[in-house]
Scaffold this motif. Structure first.
Motif, PDB file in Angstrom:
ATOM      1  N   GLN A   1      73.559 -69.003   3.583  1.00 41.31           N
ATOM      2  CA  GLN A   1      73.754 -69.725   4.837  1.00 41.31           C
ATOM      3  C   GLN A   1      72.407 -70.170   5.385  1.00 41.31           C
ATOM      4  N   VAL A   2      72.319 -71.423   5.756  1.00 40.95           N
ATOM      5  CA  VAL A   2      71.088 -71.964   6.310  1.00 40.95           C
ATOM      6  C   VAL A   2      71.152 -71.897   7.835  1.00 40.95           C
ATOM      7  N   GLN A   3      70.075 -71.463   8.431  1.00 42.22           N
ATOM      8  CA  GLN A   3      69.978 -71.427   9.878  1.00 42.22           C
ATOM      9  C   GLN A   3      68.766 -72.208  10.345  1.00 42.22           C
ATOM     10  N   LEU A   4      68.959 -72.967  11.384  1.00 44.47           N
ATOM     11  CA  LEU A   4      67.856 -73.656  12.049  1.00 44.47           C
ATOM     12  C   LEU A   4      67.719 -73.044  13.435  1.00 44.47           C
ATOM     13  N   VAL A   5      66.501 -72.638  13.769  1.00 40.54           N
ATOM     14  CA  VAL A   5      66.267 -71.980  15.049  1.00 40.54           C
ATOM     15  C   VAL A   5      65.195 -72.744  15.805  1.00 40.54           C
ATOM     16  N   GLU A   6      65.582 -73.242  16.984  1.00 39.20           N
ATOM     17  CA  GLU A   6      64.645 -73.970  17.829  1.00 39.20           C
ATOM     18  C   GLU A   6      64.008 -73.031  18.841  1.00 39.20           C
ATOM     19  N   SER A   7      62.812 -73.411  19.270  1.00 35.48           N
ATOM     20  CA  SER A   7      62.136 -72.678  20.338  1.00 35.48           C
ATOM     21  C   SER A   7      61.193 -73.626  21.059  1.00 35.48           C
ATOM     22  N   GLY A   8      60.730 -73.200  22.228  1.00 34.64           N
ATOM     23  CA  GLY A   8      59.728 -73.967  22.950  1.00 34.64           C
ATOM     24  C   GLY A   8      60.233 -74.715  24.168  1.00 34.64           C
ATOM     25  N   GLY A   9      61.541 -74.682  24.411  1.00 35.27           N
ATOM     26  CA  GLY A   9      62.052 -75.364  25.590  1.00 35.27           C
ATOM     27  C   GLY A   9      61.675 -74.635  26.862  1.00 35.27           C
ATOM     28  N   GLY A  10      61.964 -75.271  27.982  1.00 31.57           N
ATOM     29  CA  GLY A  10      61.660 -74.635  29.252  1.00 31.57           C
ATOM     30  C   GLY A  10      61.755 -75.596  30.412  1.00 31.57           C
ATOM     31  N   LEU A  11      61.306 -75.131  31.564  1.00 32.60           N
ATOM     32  CA  LEU A  11      61.305 -75.936  32.793  1.00 32.60           C
ATOM     33  C   LEU A  11      59.880 -76.377  33.085  1.00 32.60           C
ATOM     34  N   VAL A  12      59.695 -77.687  33.180  1.00 32.66           N
ATOM     35  CA  VAL A  12      58.372 -78.246  33.459  1.00 32.66           C
ATOM     36  C   VAL A  12      58.500 -79.324  34.527  1.00 32.66           C
ATOM     37  N   GLN A  13      57.357 -79.779  35.005  1.00 32.42           N
ATOM     38  CA  GLN A  13      57.343 -80.867  35.976  1.00 32.42           C
ATOM     39  C   GLN A  13      57.105 -82.194  35.274  1.00 32.42           C
ATOM     40  N   ALA A  14      57.508 -83.257  35.929  1.00 34.54           N
ATOM     41  CA  ALA A  14      57.287 -84.589  35.392  1.00 34.54           C
ATOM     42  C   ALA A  14      55.800 -84.783  35.086  1.00 34.54           C
ATOM     43  N   GLY A  15      55.519 -85.347  33.918  1.00 34.40           N
ATOM     44  CA  GLY A  15      54.147 -85.564  33.494  1.00 34.40           C
ATOM     45  C   GLY A  15      53.596 -84.461  32.614  1.00 34.40           C
ATOM     46  N   ASP A  16      54.275 -83.328  32.587  1.00 38.15           N
ATOM     47  CA  ASP A  16      53.827 -82.208  31.752  1.00 38.15           C
ATOM     48  C   ASP A  16      54.182 -82.428  30.280  1.00 38.15           C
ATOM     49  N   SER A  17      53.751 -81.480  29.460  1.00 41.66           N
ATOM     50  CA  SER A  17      54.016 -81.529  28.027  1.00 41.66           C
ATOM     51  C   SER A  17      54.733 -80.261  27.576  1.00 41.66           C
ATOM     52  N   LEU A  18      55.471 -80.379  26.496  1.00 42.60           N
ATOM     53  CA  LEU A  18      56.109 -79.246  25.829  1.00 42.60           C
ATOM     54  C   LEU A  18      56.047 -79.490  24.333  1.00 42.60           C
ATOM     55  N   ARG A  19      56.032 -78.397  23.589  1.00 42.26           N
ATOM     56  CA  ARG A  19      56.089 -78.498  22.141  1.00 42.26           C
ATOM     57  C   ARG A  19      57.260 -77.680  21.640  1.00 42.26           C
ATOM     58  N   LEU A  20      58.206 -78.350  21.015  1.00 43.69           N
ATOM     59  CA  LEU A  20      59.354 -77.678  20.439  1.00 43.69           C
ATOM     60  C   LEU A  20      59.079 -77.371  18.971  1.00 43.69           C
ATOM     61  N   SER A  21      59.630 -76.254  18.533  1.00 40.50           N
ATOM     62  CA  SER A  21      59.503 -75.860  17.135  1.00 40.50           C
ATOM     63  C   SER A  21      60.882 -75.594  16.565  1.00 40.50           C
ATOM     64  N   CYS A  22      61.009 -75.804  15.271  1.00 41.14           N
ATOM     65  CA  CYS A  22      62.269 -75.523  14.581  1.00 41.14           C
ATOM     66  C   CYS A  22      61.935 -74.988  13.200  1.00 41.14           C
ATOM     67  N   ALA A  23      62.504 -73.839  12.884  1.00 40.24           N
ATOM     68  CA  ALA A  23      62.278 -73.224  11.585  1.00 40.24           C
ATOM     69  C   ALA A  23      63.613 -73.026  10.881  1.00 40.24           C
ATOM     70  N   ALA A  24      63.631 -73.364   9.621  1.00 35.94           N
ATOM     71  CA  ALA A  24      64.835 -73.187   8.810  1.00 35.94           C
ATOM     72  C   ALA A  24      64.706 -71.917   7.990  1.00 35.94           C
ATOM     73  N   SER A  25      65.786 -71.189   7.881  1.00 34.55           N
ATOM     74  CA  SER A  25      65.789 -69.970   7.089  1.00 34.55           C
ATOM     75  C   SER A  25      67.144 -69.808   6.424  1.00 34.55           C
ATOM     76  N   GLY A  26      67.207 -68.845   5.539  1.00 30.63           N
ATOM     77  CA  GLY A  26      68.471 -68.590   4.855  1.00 30.63           C
ATOM     78  C   GLY A  26      68.314 -68.708   3.355  1.00 30.63           C
ATOM     79  N   ARG A  27      69.352 -69.172   2.714  1.00 32.58           N
ATOM     80  CA  ARG A  27      69.319 -69.315   1.266  1.00 32.58           C
ATOM     81  C   ARG A  27      68.258 -70.333   0.880  1.00 32.58           C
ATOM     82  N   THR A  28      67.962 -70.405  -0.381  1.00 33.76           N
ATOM     83  CA  THR A  28      66.950 -71.359  -0.844  1.00 33.76           C
ATOM     84  C   THR A  28      67.277 -72.732  -0.268  1.00 33.76           C
ATOM     85  N   PHE A  29      66.377 -73.202   0.505  1.00 36.50           N
ATOM     86  CA  PHE A  29      66.648 -74.395   1.311  1.00 36.50           C
ATOM     87  C   PHE A  29      65.580 -75.441   1.109  1.00 36.50           C
ATOM     88  N   SER A  30      66.004 -76.649   0.894  1.00 33.74           N
ATOM     89  CA  SER A  30      65.081 -77.773   0.896  1.00 33.74           C
ATOM     90  C   SER A  30      65.802 -78.944   1.536  1.00 33.74           C
TER      91      SER A  30
END
Length: 124
Positions: A1-30
């Motif tokens: 089973q392949v899983q994608l897990v996101e992180s990095g969200g949140g509450l910010v103010q207009a004009g700010d920056s955020l960086r989201l990440s996503c990592a895939a895991s599980g069975r041999t995945f490409s």
């Protein structure tokens, strides 16, 4: 089973920056490509950005061009979304996706795997 897990969200103010990440895991995945979509309350899920691993070429929705940047590491099945100059209209749940097709990357149907999403809220 392949899983994608996101992180990095949140509450910010207009004009700010955020960086989201996503990592895939599980069975041999490409994948041939990975991307980001977002969905605001009451709206359809829409394409944000994608990256094609064969040549590293990014694809962007017009409304984020120049503000967001997608990058990633194919060997580690990881993709990032750097979001700059955020606006309240960018508030949404952001979803990571991965698929075996490297074309028509703006279409949800091209992706086989989806993460659970991470909330991004931009206050004015």
């Amino acid at each position: 089973q392949v899983q994608l897990v996101e992180s990095g969200g949140g509450l910010v103010q207009a004009g700010d920056s955020l960086r989201l990440s996503c990592a895939a895991s599980g069975r041999t995945f490409s994948s041939a490509a990975m991307g980001w979509f977002r969905q605001a309350p009451g709206k359809e899920r829409e394409f944000v950005a994608a990256i094609r691993w064969s040549d590293g070429r990014p694809v962007y929705a017009d409304f984020v061009r120049g503000r967001f940047a997608i990058s990633g590491d194919n060997a580690n099945n990881t993709v990032y979304l750097q979001m700059n100059r955020l606006k309240p209209v960018d508030s949404a749940i952001y979803y990571c996706a991965a698929g075996d097709r490297a074309y028509r990357l703006a279409f949800r149907s091209q992706y086989d795997y989806w993460g659970q999403g991470t909330q991004v809220t931009v206050s004015s």
